[in-house]
Design a protein around this motif. Sequence first.
Motif, mmCIF file in Angstrom:
data_model
loop_
_atom_site.group_PDB
_atom_site.id
_atom_site.type_symbol
_atom_site.label_atom_id
_atom_site.label_comp_id
_atom_site.label_asym_id
_atom_site.label_seq_id
_atom_site.Cartn_x
_atom_site.Cartn_y
_atom_site.Cartn_z
ATOM 1 N N ALA A 80 0.986 -1.215 -0.126
ATOM 2 C CA ALA A 80 -0.143 0.054 -0.077
ATOM 3 C C ALA A 80 0.831 1.125 0.145
ATOM 4 O O ALA A 80 2.179 1.347 0.512
ATOM 5 N N ILE A 81 0.144 2.316 -0.526
ATOM 6 C CA ILE A 81 1.033 3.664 -0.413
ATOM 7 C C ILE A 81 0.053 4.770 0.009
ATOM 8 O O ILE A 81 -1.049 4.861 -0.524
ATOM 9 N N THR A 82 0.662 5.437 0.723
ATOM 10 C CA THR A 82 -0.082 6.614 1.080
ATOM 11 C C THR A 82 -0.258 7.711 0.068
ATOM 12 O O THR A 82 0.537 8.177 -0.448
ATOM 13 N N ALA A 83 -1.438 8.377 -0.032
ATOM 14 C CA ALA A 83 -1.543 9.331 -1.038
ATOM 15 C C ALA A 83 -0.709 10.611 -0.689
ATOM 16 O O ALA A 83 -0.554 10.891 0.528
ATOM 17 N N ASN A 84 -0.099 11.234 -1.726
ATOM 18 C CA ASN A 84 0.668 12.592 -1.603
ATOM 19 C C ASN A 84 2.108 12.110 -0.793
ATOM 20 O O ASN A 84 2.495 13.232 -0.237
ATOM 21 N N SER A 85 2.326 11.031 -0.491
ATOM 22 C CA SER A 85 3.677 10.613 0.143
ATOM 23 C C SER A 85 4.797 10.736 -0.913
ATOM 24 O O SER A 85 4.575 10.883 -1.903
ATOM 25 N N ALA A 86 5.943 10.612 -0.083
ATOM 26 C CA ALA A 86 7.291 10.407 -1.028
ATOM 27 C C ALA A 86 7.000 9.535 -1.807
ATOM 28 O O ALA A 86 7.678 9.573 -3.192
ATOM 29 N N ALA A 87 6.570 8.391 -1.560
ATOM 30 C CA ALA A 87 6.654 7.231 -2.618
ATOM 31 C C ALA A 87 5.666 7.414 -3.430
ATOM 32 O O ALA A 87 5.997 6.928 -4.713
ATOM 33 N N ALA A 88 4.585 7.964 -3.317
ATOM 34 C CA ALA A 88 3.557 8.418 -4.414
ATOM 35 C C ALA A 88 4.168 9.162 -5.370
ATOM 36 O O ALA A 88 3.912 9.087 -6.486
ATOM 37 N N GLU A 89 4.944 10.329 -4.968
ATOM 38 C CA GLU A 89 5.373 11.305 -5.845
ATOM 39 C C GLU A 89 6.475 10.749 -6.698
ATOM 40 O O GLU A 89 6.779 11.277 -7.788
ATOM 41 N N ALA A 90 7.136 9.834 -6.133
ATOM 42 C CA ALA A 90 8.516 9.055 -6.762
ATOM 43 C C ALA A 90 8.005 8.122 -7.660
ATOM 44 O O ALA A 90 8.792 7.285 -8.403
ATOM 45 N N LEU B 218 6.437 5.093 -7.072
ATOM 46 C CA LEU B 218 6.411 3.844 -6.284
ATOM 47 C C LEU B 218 5.095 3.294 -6.687
ATOM 48 O O LEU B 218 4.093 3.903 -6.203
ATOM 49 N N ARG B 219 5.152 1.798 -6.821
ATOM 50 C CA ARG B 219 3.897 1.167 -7.053
ATOM 51 C C ARG B 219 3.537 0.104 -6.282
ATOM 52 O O ARG B 219 4.398 -0.743 -5.885
ATOM 53 N N VAL B 220 2.197 -0.229 -5.939
ATOM 54 C CA VAL B 220 1.854 -1.525 -5.309
ATOM 55 C C VAL B 220 2.320 -2.736 -6.377
ATOM 56 O O VAL B 220 2.202 -2.649 -7.441
ATOM 57 N N GLY B 221 2.909 -3.675 -5.653
ATOM 58 C CA GLY B 221 3.410 -4.636 -6.247
ATOM 59 C C GLY B 221 5.083 -4.512 -6.623
ATOM 60 O O GLY B 221 5.543 -5.602 -6.995
ATOM 61 N N ASP B 222 5.622 -3.524 -6.288
ATOM 62 C CA ASP B 222 6.924 -3.262 -6.757
ATOM 63 C C ASP B 222 7.776 -4.083 -5.391
ATOM 64 O O ASP B 222 7.270 -3.890 -4.406
ATOM 65 N N THR B 223 8.902 -4.475 -5.868
ATOM 66 C CA THR B 223 9.878 -5.006 -4.822
ATOM 67 C C THR B 223 10.871 -4.451 -4.715
ATOM 68 O O THR B 223 11.771 -4.055 -5.690
ATOM 69 N N ILE B 224 11.355 -3.772 -3.432
ATOM 70 C CA ILE B 224 12.550 -2.858 -3.470
ATOM 71 C C ILE B 224 13.928 -3.817 -3.297
ATOM 72 O O ILE B 224 13.746 -4.706 -2.373
ATOM 73 N N ILE B 225 14.615 -3.461 -4.186
ATOM 74 C CA ILE B 225 15.979 -4.333 -4.276
ATOM 75 C C ILE B 225 17.131 -3.701 -3.492
ATOM 76 O O ILE B 225 17.646 -4.313 -2.818
ATOM 77 N N LYS B 226 17.247 -2.344 -4.152
ATOM 78 C CA LYS B 226 18.552 -1.669 -3.689
ATOM 79 C C LYS B 226 18.010 -0.222 -3.301
ATOM 80 O O LYS B 226 17.075 0.381 -3.927
ATOM 81 N N VAL B 227 18.805 0.599 -2.416
ATOM 82 C CA VAL B 227 18.809 1.964 -2.123
ATOM 83 C C VAL B 227 20.257 2.527 -2.449
ATOM 84 O O VAL B 227 21.059 2.113 -1.550
ATOM 85 N N GLY B 228 20.414 3.178 -3.394
ATOM 86 C CA GLY B 228 21.660 3.694 -3.708
ATOM 87 C C GLY B 228 22.451 2.194 -4.048
ATOM 88 O O GLY B 228 22.204 1.395 -5.022
ATOM 89 N N ASP B 229 23.867 2.029 -3.537
ATOM 90 C CA ASP B 229 24.641 1.000 -3.756
ATOM 91 C C ASP B 229 24.373 -0.259 -2.834
ATOM 92 O O ASP B 229 24.723 -1.401 -2.739
ATOM 93 N N GLU B 230 23.345 -0.016 -1.869
ATOM 94 C CA GLU B 230 23.146 -0.599 -0.644
ATOM 95 C C GLU B 230 21.920 -1.657 -1.151
ATOM 96 O O GLU B 230 20.888 -1.390 -1.383
#
Length: 450
Positions: A227-237, A239-251
């Motif tokens: 789930a993604i909150t409306a008007n949040s940083a994730a929504a503005e970027a 990011l979508r429901v069903g996405d799987t986060i793999i990396k942030v930067g090189d981490e």
Amino acid sequence: MFDFFWNLGSFILALGILVTVHEYGHFWVARKAGVKVLRFSIGFGKPLLKWHDKQGTEYVIAAIPLGGYVKMLDERVDEVPESERHLSFNAKSVQARIAIVAAGPMANFIFAIFALAAMYMVGVQSIKPVVGSVNEGSRAAQAGITAKQQIVKIGDDEITTWQDATFSLMASLGDSRVAVTVRDEQYQEQVKTINIDGWKLDQQDVPPLASLGIVPFRPNATLEVAAITANSAAAEADLRVGDTIIKVGDETISSWQQLVNLIQQSANKSLQFSVKRQDSIEQLIVTPKARNTADGQQQGFLGVAPVVEQWPQGYIETRHYGPLDSIVLGIQETWRLISLSFDMIGNLITGQVSVKNLSGPVGIAVGAGTSVSYGFVAFLSFLALISVNLGVFNLLPLPVLDGGHLMYYIIELFRKKPVSEKTQEFGFKVGALLLIFLTCFALFNDVSRL
């Protein structure tokens, strides 16, 4: 904005129910005692709806839904014709006046019994109190409590839910130690003794279990977005429901908690996310928004919720009870809530519980909205809890509350004459100031949590 109106509507509904119950207690006993009731009002201010019954009582639903009152015929307030003096509140015996005043809080306690009984009949879903982890160096760790152990008893109290555990621990505040019986995966039971000498709930919004170092078991959160909150940083970027986060930067991200820690440390900082979206890898620039914590620090906030693994079989159970058993359980639970409420007042006075934990209307509104969103059973539980708190609060010996009136009438019962009007007036002024101070302080705590 939707959350605001949802919480506001839930708050008005909950408070309307509980105020009606409380004032009806006063009203019903006053009628039985032969007192003429002039007005029964839910809310204050401009009337939105009003009508009269055959006995001349005016019923009002007013614009400001923050309380209510029952106005009775009283020679101390209004001029009363000679023919109606026997119907005046002040003309009744002190025992009758005590019964009328006490009836409001008693109605709240009776309501809590039936709300809880209804909850037990509908069915109570509970989570088995299994320890997920224990914080290193904590009181629980020092006692030898470990992950995967189930708490089955605290002191002499049988524990079947995390709520049971919380209430039992809160009742132990002020003791030097508490015995906790745990059961391991081989069904072997052991008694662990937690040293709670000097233990206090002195941090805002830190529950008893957490302050002892016990983290309840929860299924692991995956890295897939649920789930993604409306008007949040994730929504503005994007990011979508069903996405799987793999990396942030090189981490490389291997756990949801790792991601949370990273986001919290990155308020207003641009981060490059690598996410798996169906069969492709997408690159997104995400800037976590900043929000203030209870201690005034800034923390990054993304605005997403993860997909969570299924609960293990047997960890969640729904228990149903028959009408008679439900009422007995309702009485027992209401009595426990009353006792706990008075204990907490005592602990606030002695400093065992920090005043930072006080909640006001905003906290109640958020609680009401949350409970309504969880369903009917959760809302009944919330109503019962707040009803008991309202009853206990009104029994405090502050002259502007029912408890203050009861204090004066009990003094009158033993002195055989009323407390002087001058003394009562002074008490009302002091009580009003204390009540305003408490309300403002609770509101400040509420706002600091937002």
